[in-house]
Design a protein around this motif. Structure first.
Motif, mmCIF file in Angstrom:
data_model
loop_
_atom_site.group_PDB
_atom_site.id
_atom_site.type_symbol
_atom_site.label_atom_id
_atom_site.label_comp_id
_atom_site.label_asym_id
_atom_site.label_seq_id
_atom_site.Cartn_x
_atom_site.Cartn_y
_atom_site.Cartn_z
ATOM 1 N N PHE A 1 76.374 66.546 40.513
ATOM 2 C CA PHE A 1 76.798 65.147 40.219
ATOM 3 C C PHE A 1 77.395 64.537 41.568
ATOM 4 O O PHE A 1 77.640 63.269 41.484
ATOM 5 C CB PHE A 1 77.464 65.080 39.085
ATOM 6 C CG PHE A 1 78.032 63.739 38.634
ATOM 7 C CD1 PHE A 1 76.885 62.745 38.384
ATOM 8 C CD2 PHE A 1 79.188 63.372 38.323
ATOM 9 C CE1 PHE A 1 77.571 61.489 37.789
ATOM 10 C CE2 PHE A 1 79.686 62.163 38.008
ATOM 11 C CZ PHE A 1 78.615 61.130 37.766
ATOM 12 N N ASP A 2 78.353 65.433 42.123
ATOM 13 C CA ASP A 2 78.983 65.054 43.309
ATOM 14 C C ASP A 2 80.047 63.734 42.972
ATOM 15 O O ASP A 2 79.606 62.758 43.531
ATOM 16 C CB ASP A 2 77.992 64.613 44.303
ATOM 17 C CG ASP A 2 78.879 64.406 45.830
ATOM 18 O OD1 ASP A 2 79.859 65.299 45.921
ATOM 19 O OD2 ASP A 2 78.268 63.828 46.738
ATOM 20 N N PRO A 3 80.809 63.940 42.141
ATOM 21 C CA PRO A 3 81.674 63.033 41.686
ATOM 22 C C PRO A 3 82.549 62.431 42.843
ATOM 23 O O PRO A 3 83.021 63.152 43.612
ATOM 24 C CB PRO A 3 82.581 63.323 40.637
ATOM 25 C CG PRO A 3 82.627 64.838 40.999
ATOM 26 C CD PRO A 3 81.311 65.329 41.633
ATOM 27 N N THR A 4 82.968 61.048 42.645
ATOM 28 C CA THR A 4 83.602 60.473 43.816
ATOM 29 C C THR A 4 85.046 60.458 43.125
ATOM 30 O O THR A 4 86.049 60.187 43.780
ATOM 31 C CB THR A 4 83.295 58.958 44.019
ATOM 32 O OG1 THR A 4 83.057 58.189 42.863
ATOM 33 C CG2 THR A 4 82.054 58.920 44.984
ATOM 34 N N VAL A 5 84.955 60.309 41.746
ATOM 35 C CA VAL A 5 86.233 60.378 40.797
ATOM 36 C C VAL A 5 86.422 61.653 39.996
ATOM 37 O O VAL A 5 85.401 61.623 39.184
ATOM 38 C CB VAL A 5 86.564 59.089 40.233
ATOM 39 C CG1 VAL A 5 88.056 59.184 39.214
ATOM 40 C CG2 VAL A 5 86.698 57.886 41.054
ATOM 41 N N VAL A 6 87.176 62.355 39.963
ATOM 42 C CA VAL A 6 87.318 63.405 38.862
ATOM 43 C C VAL A 6 88.755 63.391 37.979
ATOM 44 O O VAL A 6 89.696 63.014 38.641
ATOM 45 C CB VAL A 6 87.624 64.791 39.552
ATOM 46 C CG1 VAL A 6 87.698 66.025 38.598
ATOM 47 C CG2 VAL A 6 86.398 65.156 40.616
ATOM 48 N N ILE A 7 88.488 63.324 36.811
ATOM 49 C CA ILE A 7 89.510 63.123 35.835
ATOM 50 C C ILE A 7 89.408 64.615 35.013
ATOM 51 O O ILE A 7 88.467 64.844 34.178
ATOM 52 C CB ILE A 7 89.472 61.855 34.907
ATOM 53 C CG1 ILE A 7 89.240 60.679 35.708
ATOM 54 C CG2 ILE A 7 90.365 61.861 33.752
ATOM 55 C CD1 ILE A 7 89.035 59.402 35.108
ATOM 56 N N ALA A 8 90.515 65.324 34.931
ATOM 57 C CA ALA A 8 90.509 66.574 34.151
ATOM 58 C C ALA A 8 92.051 66.935 34.116
ATOM 59 O O ALA A 8 92.892 66.518 34.870
ATOM 60 C CB ALA A 8 89.900 67.486 34.975
ATOM 61 N N PRO A 9 92.353 67.814 33.048
ATOM 62 C CA PRO A 9 93.354 68.661 32.665
ATOM 63 C C PRO A 9 94.160 69.242 33.834
ATOM 64 O O PRO A 9 93.112 69.769 34.608
ATOM 65 C CB PRO A 9 93.390 69.529 31.524
ATOM 66 C CG PRO A 9 92.112 68.908 30.851
ATOM 67 C CD PRO A 9 91.096 68.257 31.980
ATOM 68 N N PRO A 10 95.122 69.207 34.347
ATOM 69 C CA PRO A 10 95.611 70.072 35.535
ATOM 70 C C PRO A 10 95.271 71.409 35.734
ATOM 71 O O PRO A 10 94.850 72.226 36.726
ATOM 72 C CB PRO A 10 97.166 69.945 35.748
ATOM 73 C CG PRO A 10 97.633 69.682 34.160
ATOM 74 C CD PRO A 10 96.475 68.866 33.628
ATOM 75 N N LYS A 11 95.133 72.326 34.483
ATOM 76 C CA LYS A 11 94.820 73.847 34.525
ATOM 77 C C LYS A 11 93.421 73.545 34.894
ATOM 78 O O LYS A 11 92.724 74.817 35.416
ATOM 79 C CB LYS A 11 94.781 74.374 32.971
ATOM 80 C CG LYS A 11 93.804 73.613 31.970
ATOM 81 C CD LYS A 11 94.233 74.296 30.694
ATOM 82 C CE LYS A 11 93.046 73.442 29.687
ATOM 83 N NZ LYS A 11 93.557 73.999 28.374
ATOM 84 N N ILE A 12 92.429 72.831 34.635
ATOM 85 C CA ILE A 12 91.198 72.846 35.234
ATOM 86 C C ILE A 12 90.888 72.524 36.668
ATOM 87 O O ILE A 12 90.197 73.212 37.448
ATOM 88 C CB ILE A 12 90.044 72.001 34.196
ATOM 89 C CG1 ILE A 12 90.179 72.350 32.947
ATOM 90 C CG2 ILE A 12 88.618 71.841 34.995
ATOM 91 C CD1 ILE A 12 89.239 73.812 32.796
#
Length: 418
Positions: free
Chosen positions: A180-191
């Motif tokens: 997918f090659d995201p330009t924005v990543v939103i995730a929990p810090p552990k991930i």
């Protein structure tokens, strides 16, 4: 209803408000809050009439709202009906139903209209990545559960959004995420830390921590891996509460939420929130369970919105201990700092209060014995300085990635112990 027009209007309003002086902003906010109190709040059966002042309203909380869910939303949707809708497809007629992940085992429901869903989209885009929107964005959202809240983003030609189920485990969707090659990543810090440890092939332009408390020990690991500053999106059942700007300031979403603050000790506060741009489910003077450390300085970006120095954790995780002079409280940040400052080699741990006078410190077997001993001694020294009566047990055990629950390095389990 033209959803994208609603999103565009919210985007423009959010950007314009961010350019006001603090004095002009407070004048605008007061007028918006007054309209909400006069026009929207009385439509909820719990309130029925507009108050003379916000302070005249009672303080509410999750327990009250869940017990009388139908009285806080203007369509009379009951909690039973909302849970049933959530189990199906997250739709209750024209409404979208969602739920929190339940950090403390007590999930909260929310219900919003289509217009509010697009308004949320415009707001978060304006705060998180306004400069990327016009180039086209590929947004990867990695959370424990999907929600139809994100459907609005999928309908824009400028945004491609992909959801990755945290509970399925990163190994099940790593290839898909990298492709997918995201330009924005939103995730929990552990991930985000896991991406660094496993060397995921990702090159985003923005990275945001969400859904969990961001501990200081995680930030350098994540930023060094992505070679980007790490932002935060502070969002809960109560709505969008804060977003980090390009200057690194974590700004409260005061352009849609009015905040009151109750002192919690140690220089911390807990917020009461009034979401004055939501009209389907009314949240007014709603007491949250979070502990915040407010900033005393304006941000260099020039925004009039106040900043938070740190989201420390939850009131649930304050250690409650006895002493010769009576009960004492120790907040999560103080406990966390004691462990991390004991030895620079400590970069992960679990500190759990399991009983009124029992605490367990878990450290991985790979950590050097002298570092583990230093961490153990630091917690004991902190509690002795506070004159707390408690035994601290050191446990050497692996700390695996848990995808089925939120990471809480400092956790109070007194309720479970009873």
């Amino acid at each position: 209803m033209n959803g994208l027009a609603e999103a565009a209007g919210s985007f423009v309003l959010t950007r314009c408000v961010s350019r006001k002086s603090r004095t002009d902003f407070e004048r605008w906010q007061a007028a918006a809050l007054r309209r909400f109190l006069d026009r929207d709040l009385p439509r909820a059966p719990f309130y029925r009439k507009a108050p003379a002042r916000l302070a005249d309203l009672p303080v509410t909380d999750k327990a009250l709202m869940m017990a009388r869910f139908e009285d806080f939303n203007i369509h009379g949707l009951t909690a039973t009906e909302a849970w049933a809708a959530l189990a199906r497809d997250g739709r209750a007629g024209a409404l979208t139903v969602g739920a929190s992940t339940g950090t403390s085992g007590n999930r909260g429901l929310f219900v919003i209209s289509e217009a509010e869903k697009y308004r949320w989209l415009g707001t978060i885009l304006a705060k998180a990545a306004p400069d990327l929107l016009w180039r086209g964005m590929r947004v990867a959202v990695i959370l424990p559960q999907n929600t139809r809240l994100y459907d609005s983003a999928r309908k824009s030609r400028l945004i491609k959004l992909a959801f990755f189920d945290l509970t399925a485990g990163p190994e099940s969707w790593r290839g898909e995420l990298e492709a997918f090659d995201p330009t924005v990543v939103i995730a929990p810090p552990k991930i985000l830390r896991h991406f660094a440890a496993e060397d995921f092939r990702l090159q985003p332009m923005r990275v945001f921590s969400a859904a969990e408390t961001l501990d200081p020990v995680d930030r350098p690991v994540i930023e060094n891996f992505f070679r980007l500053p790490l932002g935060q999106i502070y969002m809960a059942t109560e709505g969008l509460l804060a977003v980090t700007c390009r200057h690194g300031g974590l700004h409260l979403a005061e352009d849609s939420v009015f905040f009151e603050f109750e002192p919690a000790g140690e220089g911390l506060v807990t917020p009461l929130v009034t979401a004055f741009r939501r009209w389907t489910q009314i949240m007014a003077r709603y007491r949250m369970n979070d502990l915040l450390r407010l900033s005393g300085q304006p941000c260099g970006c020039g925004s009039p919105l106040r900043c938070v120095d740190e989201i420390v954790g939850r009131m649930d995780d304050v250690f409650r201990l006895g002493s010769q002079t009576g009960p004492i409280l120790v907040t999560p940040d103080v406990l966390r700092n004691a462990v991390l400052k004991a030895d620079r080699r400590i970069d992960d741990f679990r500190l759990v209060q399991t009983g009124p006078d029992r605490i367990e410190l878990s450290l991985p077997p790979s950590l050097a014995d002298d570092a583990a001993a230093a961490g153990h001694q630091a917690v004991q020294a902190l509690l002795e300085a506070r004159k707390a009566v408690a035994a601290v047990t050191l446990i050497r055990a692996p700390l695996p990635l848990e995808t089925g629950r939120k990471l809480r390095r400092v956790e109070c389990r007194l309720e479970q112990a009873r």
